[in-house]
Design an enzyme around this catalytic site. Sequence first.
Site, PDB file in Angstrom:
ATOM      1  N   ARG A   1       0.826  -1.219   0.000  1.00 44.09           N
ATOM      2  CA  ARG A   1       0.000   0.000   0.000  1.00 44.09           C
ATOM      3  C   ARG A   1       0.854   1.261   0.000  1.00 44.09           C
ATOM      4  O   ARG A   1       0.581   2.196  -0.759  1.00 44.09           O
ATOM      5  CB  ARG A   1      -0.959   0.003   1.188  1.00 44.09           C
ATOM      6  CG  ARG A   1      -2.026  -1.081   1.072  1.00 44.09           C
ATOM      7  CD  ARG A   1      -2.888  -1.163   2.304  1.00 44.09           C
ATOM      8  NE  ARG A   1      -2.047  -1.499   3.455  1.00 44.09           N
ATOM      9  CZ  ARG A   1      -2.371  -1.270   4.711  1.00 44.09           C
ATOM     10  NH1 ARG A   1      -3.519  -0.709   5.022  1.00 44.09           N
ATOM     11  NH2 ARG A   1      -1.549  -1.621   5.682  1.00 44.09           N
TER      12      ARG A   1
ATOM     13  N   ASN B   1      -6.057  -3.043   1.999  1.00 47.68           N
ATOM     14  CA  ASN B   1      -6.000  -4.490   2.200  1.00 47.68           C
ATOM     15  C   ASN B   1      -7.425  -5.012   2.338  1.00 47.68           C
ATOM     16  O   ASN B   1      -8.270  -4.366   2.959  1.00 47.68           O
ATOM     17  CB  ASN B   1      -5.238  -4.841   3.484  1.00 47.68           C
ATOM     18  CG  ASN B   1      -3.751  -4.668   3.350  1.00 47.68           C
ATOM     19  OD1 ASN B   1      -3.203  -4.600   2.256  1.00 47.68           O
ATOM     20  ND2 ASN B   1      -3.066  -4.589   4.481  1.00 47.68           N
TER      21      ASN B   1
END
Length: 89
Positions: free
Chosen positions: A18, A36
């Site tokens: 990320r 996620n």
Amino acid sequence: MIARRVVVHGQVQGVFFRAECRRAAHEAGVAGWVRNLPDGTVEAFFEGPDESVARMVDWAQHGPPHAAVDRVEVTDEPPAGRTGFAITY
């Protein structure tokens, strides 16, 4: 302007996917978000100029150095008029 949603499968959580995605998106000039998912995948939404979004979809095919991407699902989406790129939870 175009938008794509991607779901990235493989070893993609716990490898800074990320954070590196956000960095790459800023460099590419792409708006959107990354998060996620509970099943171990990473989902992202990329919005911007055609070639910039294509660059991010290509980036998602391998991710950061410690990721092991098995496959990427790509879906066309309508642009949402987003600005900036965020890690969401």
